[in-house]
Design a protein around this motif. Structure first.
Motif, PDB file in Angstrom:
ATOM      1  N   LEU A 183       0.846  -1.290  -0.213  1.00  0.00           N
ATOM      2  CA  LEU A 183       0.209  -0.097   0.086  1.00  0.00           C
ATOM      3  C   LEU A 183       0.891   1.307   0.049  1.00  0.00           C
ATOM      4  O   LEU A 183       0.293   2.555  -0.084  1.00  0.00           O
ATOM      5  N   ASP A 184       2.172   0.965   0.055  1.00  0.00           N
ATOM      6  CA  ASP A 184       3.120   2.243   0.087  1.00  0.00           C
ATOM      7  C   ASP A 184       3.001   3.152   1.324  1.00  0.00           C
ATOM      8  O   ASP A 184       2.580   4.232   1.164  1.00  0.00           O
ATOM      9  N   GLY A 185       2.873   2.350   2.374  1.00  0.00           N
ATOM     10  CA  GLY A 185       2.373   2.901   3.652  1.00  0.00           C
ATOM     11  C   GLY A 185       3.535   3.742   4.337  1.00  0.00           C
ATOM     12  O   GLY A 185       4.553   4.044   3.794  1.00  0.00           O
ATOM     13  N   TYR A 186       3.176   4.367   5.538  1.00  0.00           N
ATOM     14  CA  TYR A 186       4.200   5.037   6.404  1.00  0.00           C
ATOM     15  C   TYR A 186       4.363   4.378   7.743  1.00  0.00           C
ATOM     16  O   TYR A 186       3.703   3.689   8.333  1.00  0.00           O
ATOM     17  N   VAL A 187       5.569   4.819   8.189  1.00  0.00           N
ATOM     18  CA  VAL A 187       5.707   4.402   9.787  1.00  0.00           C
ATOM     19  C   VAL A 187       6.209   5.571  10.420  1.00  0.00           C
ATOM     20  O   VAL A 187       6.636   6.636  10.071  1.00  0.00           O
ATOM     21  N   LEU A 188       5.234   5.567  11.764  1.00  0.00           N
ATOM     22  CA  LEU A 188       5.406   6.861  12.854  1.00  0.00           C
ATOM     23  C   LEU A 188       5.981   6.325  14.008  1.00  0.00           C
ATOM     24  O   LEU A 188       5.241   5.502  14.546  1.00  0.00           O
ATOM     25  N   LEU A 189       7.058   6.853  14.509  1.00  0.00           N
ATOM     26  CA  LEU A 189       7.625   6.500  15.618  1.00  0.00           C
ATOM     27  C   LEU A 189       7.363   7.490  16.773  1.00  0.00           C
ATOM     28  O   LEU A 189       7.872   8.700  16.575  1.00  0.00           O
ATOM     29  N   LEU A 190       6.525   7.147  17.567  1.00  0.00           N
ATOM     30  CA  LEU A 190       5.969   8.281  18.615  1.00  0.00           C
ATOM     31  C   LEU A 190       6.626   7.992  19.948  1.00  0.00           C
ATOM     32  O   LEU A 190       6.190   7.220  20.860  1.00  0.00           O
ATOM     33  N   GLY A 191       7.718   8.548  20.008  1.00  0.00           N
ATOM     34  CA  GLY A 191       8.628   8.393  21.114  1.00  0.00           C
ATOM     35  C   GLY A 191       9.340   7.077  21.397  1.00  0.00           C
ATOM     36  O   GLY A 191       9.885   6.752  22.361  1.00  0.00           O
ATOM     37  N   THR A 192       9.480   6.319  20.263  1.00  0.00           N
ATOM     38  CA  THR A 192      10.257   4.804  20.088  1.00  0.00           C
ATOM     39  C   THR A 192      11.410   5.162  19.275  1.00  0.00           C
ATOM     40  O   THR A 192      11.263   5.935  18.498  1.00  0.00           O
ATOM     41  N   GLY A 193      12.455   4.041  19.162  1.00  0.00           N
ATOM     42  CA  GLY A 193      13.408   4.244  18.477  1.00  0.00           C
ATOM     43  C   GLY A 193      13.311   3.188  17.312  1.00  0.00           C
ATOM     44  O   GLY A 193      12.212   2.525  17.176  1.00  0.00           O
ATOM     45  N   TYR A 194      14.325   3.075  16.499  1.00  0.00           N
ATOM     46  CA  TYR A 194      14.058   2.126  15.611  1.00  0.00           C
ATOM     47  C   TYR A 194      14.136   0.404  15.787  1.00  0.00           C
ATOM     48  O   TYR A 194      13.822  -0.334  15.336  1.00  0.00           O
ATOM     49  N   ALA A 197       8.827  13.811  23.850  1.00  0.00           N
ATOM     50  CA  ALA A 197       9.063  12.691  23.014  1.00  0.00           C
ATOM     51  C   ALA A 197       9.752  13.133  21.677  1.00  0.00           C
ATOM     52  O   ALA A 197       9.015  13.958  20.973  1.00  0.00           O
ATOM     53  N   ASP A 198      10.628  12.310  21.055  1.00  0.00           N
ATOM     54  CA  ASP A 198      10.954  12.526  19.769  1.00  0.00           C
ATOM     55  C   ASP A 198      10.170  11.667  18.944  1.00  0.00           C
ATOM     56  O   ASP A 198       9.736  10.615  19.103  1.00  0.00           O
ATOM     57  N   VAL A 199       9.871  12.459  17.915  1.00  0.00           N
ATOM     58  CA  VAL A 199       8.884  11.574  16.932  1.00  0.00           C
ATOM     59  C   VAL A 199       9.472  11.689  15.258  1.00  0.00           C
ATOM     60  O   VAL A 199      10.080  12.704  15.013  1.00  0.00           O
ATOM     61  N   ARG A 200       9.300  10.529  14.820  1.00  0.00           N
ATOM     62  CA  ARG A 200       9.663  10.341  13.257  1.00  0.00           C
ATOM     63  C   ARG A 200       8.749   9.745  12.488  1.00  0.00           C
ATOM     64  O   ARG A 200       7.981   8.916  12.904  1.00  0.00           O
ATOM     65  N   PHE A 201       8.747  10.322  11.196  1.00  0.00           N
ATOM     66  CA  PHE A 201       7.846   9.960  10.458  1.00  0.00           C
ATOM     67  C   PHE A 201       8.312   9.725   8.746  1.00  0.00           C
ATOM     68  O   PHE A 201       9.241  10.420   8.616  1.00  0.00           O
TER      69      PHE A 201
END
Length: 263
Positions: free
Chosen positions: A160-171, A240-244
């Motif tokens: 689906l060509d989706g996305y990843v959202l990290l809400l306060g978590t790491g890789y 929190a650090d947030v990554r998208f």
């Protein structure tokens, strides 16, 4: 109190919009709510913000794993004496997607699994829950042996060509990298057998199955190198650090990284 911050729903919505989250996206979310500081309204406002932003044409998917329902020999019941292992195997309740709570997946995942309209996959150990347009597609037919592979919710999100959202978590919590485990070719790659309690033909049974060995020890290193080459949208929500990021980018990069670096 120190530098601990308070977070309200508006803060979450504004930050996620700035990252580029919008209607129609399909997003896998990993959350550590305690990293935010004080969340005024708890997991409820985080889930509400996510659902409101992707809308009826989007999808939110969250891991709802129940890894305590694994063979004690795997180390999941490390607190208990070995003499109890057979008792656990004989008596641990079979997975029920409507009842079985998550294991250490966080308060957001635990609330989300019972959120109105949310569907949960049938995998007795590595389940996912999803809300939205593509929820049924993502969670359907979650094969016992293909926990994070091509036919799994992770593989379908890639399609689906989706996305990843990290809400306060790491890789290290970025479950999508396990799809790269499946796709990569490396010397130590191997299958393993595990067992769990599940319903089969209307009865609780202790079922043994084969699956790829799950290895996430190098995921943080993969993330560090990934961010050197790809654009990852980032911000702060409270403390929190947030990554998208695009899921395809991190998965494709991780395949190459694993083949180059894993022994």
């Amino acid at each position: 109190m120190g530098d601990r911050k308070i977070v309200i729903k508006k803060d979450i919505v504004n930050a996620l919009q700035q990252l580029g989250i919008k209607s129609g996206q399909n997003i896998i979310v990993h959350t550590s709510m305690k990293s935010f500081g004080f969340v005024c309204g708890g997991p409820q406002i985080i889930i509400e913000a996510l659902i409101e932003l992707v809308g009826k044409d989007g999808t939110i998917i969250i891991p709802t794993q129940t890894w305590k329902n694994m063979d004690p020999a795997y180390g999941v019941h490390w607190e208990e004496p070995i003499e109890w292992w057979d008792i656990i195997r004989d008596n641990w309740p079979a997975y029920d997607k409507d009842i079985t709570p998550t294991n250490s997946m966080g308060a957001v995942a635990e609330m989300f699994r019972k959120w109105p309209g949310v569907l949960r996959s049938d995998h007795p150990v590595r389940s996912f829950a999803a809300w939205g347009k593509n929820a049924q597609y993502l969670i359907n037919n979650h094969d016992l042996s293909d926990i994070f592979g091509e036919s799994s919710p992770i593989g379908k999100l890639y399609d689906l060509d989706g996305y990843v959202l990290l809400l306060g978590t790491g890789y290290d919590k970025n479950t999508s990298i396990h799809l790269a485990d499946e796709r990569a070719d490396y010397p130590s790659k191997h299958m393993e057998e595990n067992s769990c309690a599940m319903m089969k033909d209307g009865e609780r049974k202790w079922v043994t199955y084969s699956t790829l060995y799950v290895d996430g020890e190098d995921f943080m290193d993969i993330g560090i190198d990934f961010e050197k080459k790809y654009r990852v949208e980032n911000t702060k929500i409270g403390n929190a650090d947030v990554r998208f990021m695009r899921q395809r980018e991190i998965v494709d990069f991780a395949v190459e990284w694993i083949e180059k670096n894993r022994k």
